[in-house]
Scaffold this active site. Structure first.
Site, PDB file in Angstrom:
ATOM      1  N   GLU A  95      -3.493   1.818   5.912  1.00  0.00           N
ATOM      2  CA  GLU A  95      -2.224   1.324   6.454  1.00  0.00           C
ATOM      3  C   GLU A  95      -1.764   0.105   5.647  1.00  0.00           C
ATOM      4  OE1 GLU A  95       0.445   1.593   7.671  1.00  0.00           O
ATOM      5  OE2 GLU A  95       0.547   1.319   9.835  1.00  0.00           O
ATOM      6  N   ASP A  96      -0.466  -0.114   5.615  1.00  0.00           N
ATOM      7  CA  ASP A  96       0.050  -1.260   4.857  1.00  0.00           C
ATOM      8  C   ASP A  96      -0.223  -2.585   5.570  1.00  0.00           C
ATOM      9  OD1 ASP A  96       1.861  -0.724   6.925  1.00  0.00           O
ATOM     10  OD2 ASP A  96       3.612  -0.540   5.626  1.00  0.00           O
ATOM     11  N   ASP A  99       0.465  -5.505  12.458  1.00  0.00           N
ATOM     12  CA  ASP A  99       1.328  -6.538  13.018  1.00  0.00           C
ATOM     13  C   ASP A  99       0.950  -6.690  14.497  1.00  0.00           C
ATOM     14  OD1 ASP A  99       3.505  -8.324  13.173  1.00  0.00           O
ATOM     15  OD2 ASP A  99       4.952  -6.732  13.497  1.00  0.00           O
ATOM     16  N   PHE A 148       8.119 -11.911   7.727  1.00  0.00           N
ATOM     17  CA  PHE A 148       8.417 -10.515   7.427  1.00  0.00           C
ATOM     18  C   PHE A 148       8.301 -10.326   5.921  1.00  0.00           C
ATOM     19  CE2 PHE A 148      10.535  -6.506   6.951  1.00  0.00           C
ATOM     20  CZ  PHE A 148      10.056  -5.817   8.057  1.00  0.00           C
ATOM     21  N   ARG A 161      10.476  -1.368  -1.612  1.00  0.00           N
ATOM     22  CA  ARG A 161       9.134  -0.784  -1.628  1.00  0.00           C
ATOM     23  C   ARG A 161       8.527  -0.825  -3.032  1.00  0.00           C
ATOM     24  NH1 ARG A 161       8.174   1.795   3.277  1.00  0.00           N
ATOM     25  NH2 ARG A 161       9.935   2.782   4.299  1.00  0.00           N
TER      26      ARG A 161
HETATM   27  P1  IMP Z   1       2.589  -2.750  14.461  1.00  0.00           P
HETATM   28  O1  IMP Z   1       2.581  -1.466  15.206  1.00  0.00           O
HETATM   29  O2  IMP Z   1       3.400  -3.805  15.138  1.00  0.00           O
HETATM   30  O3  IMP Z   1       1.194  -3.245  14.088  1.00  0.00           O
HETATM   31  O4  IMP Z   1       3.418  -2.526  13.148  1.00  0.00           O
HETATM   32  C1  IMP Z   1       2.930  -1.841  12.099  1.00  0.00           C
HETATM   33  C2  IMP Z   1       4.034  -1.310  11.249  1.00  0.00           C
HETATM   34  O5  IMP Z   1       5.210  -2.121  11.289  1.00  0.00           O
HETATM   35  C3  IMP Z   1       3.575  -1.349   9.828  1.00  0.00           C
HETATM   36  O6  IMP Z   1       2.962  -0.127   9.501  1.00  0.00           O
HETATM   37  C4  IMP Z   1       4.856  -1.574   9.075  1.00  0.00           C
HETATM   38  O7  IMP Z   1       5.438  -0.331   8.786  1.00  0.00           O
HETATM   39  C5  IMP Z   1       5.744  -2.327  10.017  1.00  0.00           C
HETATM   40  N1  IMP Z   1       5.729  -3.772   9.720  1.00  0.00           N
HETATM   41  C6  IMP Z   1       5.163  -4.759  10.434  1.00  0.00           C
HETATM   42  N2  IMP Z   1       5.337  -5.955   9.873  1.00  0.00           N
HETATM   43  C7  IMP Z   1       6.039  -5.725   8.748  1.00  0.00           C
HETATM   44  C8  IMP Z   1       6.527  -6.581   7.696  1.00  0.00           C
HETATM   45  O8  IMP Z   1       6.348  -7.819   7.658  1.00  0.00           O
HETATM   46  N3  IMP Z   1       7.207  -5.945   6.700  1.00  0.00           N
HETATM   47  C9  IMP Z   1       7.421  -4.612   6.668  1.00  0.00           C
HETATM   48  N4  IMP Z   1       6.977  -3.783   7.617  1.00  0.00           N
HETATM   49  C10 IMP Z   1       6.290  -4.335   8.649  1.00  0.00           C
HETATM   50 MG    MG Z   2       3.594   1.342   8.319  1.00  0.00          MG
END
Ligand code: IMP
Ligand code: MG
Length: 172
Positions: A95-96, A99, A148, A161
């Site tokens: 995963e990237d 958050d 962000f 990207r």
């Molecule tokens: P989570 O479910 O809140 O943990 O969010 C995860 C997903 O939100 C990641 O896989 C990203 O695609 C997106 N995301 C969260 N923070 C960022 C950010 O700072 N930049 C870009 N995408 C983000």
């Molecule tokens: Mg993602």
């Protein structure tokens, strides 16, 4: 949109190589099945897979947890499923960024139900201060503050990207 470089290309390269060595050591004598979470993890997957020295197979899935902009919708939807079964495989979800943790918690539980031999998580980035749910990430590239970020696969409204580094979006 103004951007500020947070993690330069060379630092990412060095860290992803280290992560590849860690995976290679942990899976010595086995092969590893990398599951890339599209789209954001595509760059990380490509670099991590090449840094792993045990045999690798790959598959891809896509989830959507964000609409336009930078706020989470809180809702996770599987928009593209895997091509192959996970049964009996040693799987790492790639995963990237973690958050709130909602996406990975959802993915972890739904992939665990497919009976892999083992299931771990690798994330390039983590924002610990944003976590809403506990999720154990086995390999983390960098912990970052609550900014962000874009680049190295990550986007804002599908843009940036392709940047080879991680940059923070500077709010006006
Ligand atoms: P989570 O479910 O809140 O943990 O969010 C995860 C997903 O939100 C990641 O896989 C990203 O695609 C997106 N995301 C969260 N923070 C960022 C950010 O700072 N930049 C870009 N995408 C983000
Ligand atoms: Mg993602």
């Amino acid at each position: 949109m103004d951007l500020e470089v947070l993690i330069p290309e060379e630092k990412i390269k060095a860290r992803v190589s280290e992560m590849g060595r860690a995976v290679s050591a942990d899976y010595r004598g086995k092969s590893v099945h990398l599951v890339c979470v599209l789209k954001g993890a595509y760059t990380f997957l490509a670099d991590l897979a090449r840094a792993v020295e045990v045999p690798v197979t790959l598959d891809f899935l896509a989830v959507s947890s964000y609409g336009k902009g930078t706020k989470t919708s809180g809702e996770v939807r599987l928009t593209k499923d895997l091509d192959s079964s996970l049964e009996g495989k040693d799987v790492i979800v790639v995963e990237d960024i973690v958050d709130t943790g909602l996406t990975l918690l959802y993915l972890f539980n739904s992939l665990l139900a497919r009976k892999p031999a083992s299931l771990k998580i690798a994330a390039l980035l983590s924002k610990p201060s944003r976590r809403l749910v506990e999720v154990s990430v086995d390999y983390v590239g960098f912990e970052i503050p609550d900014r962000f970020v874009v680049g190295y696969g990550l986007d804002v409204d599908q843009k940036f990207r392709n940047l080879p580094y991680i940059a923070a979006v500077v709010s006006p």
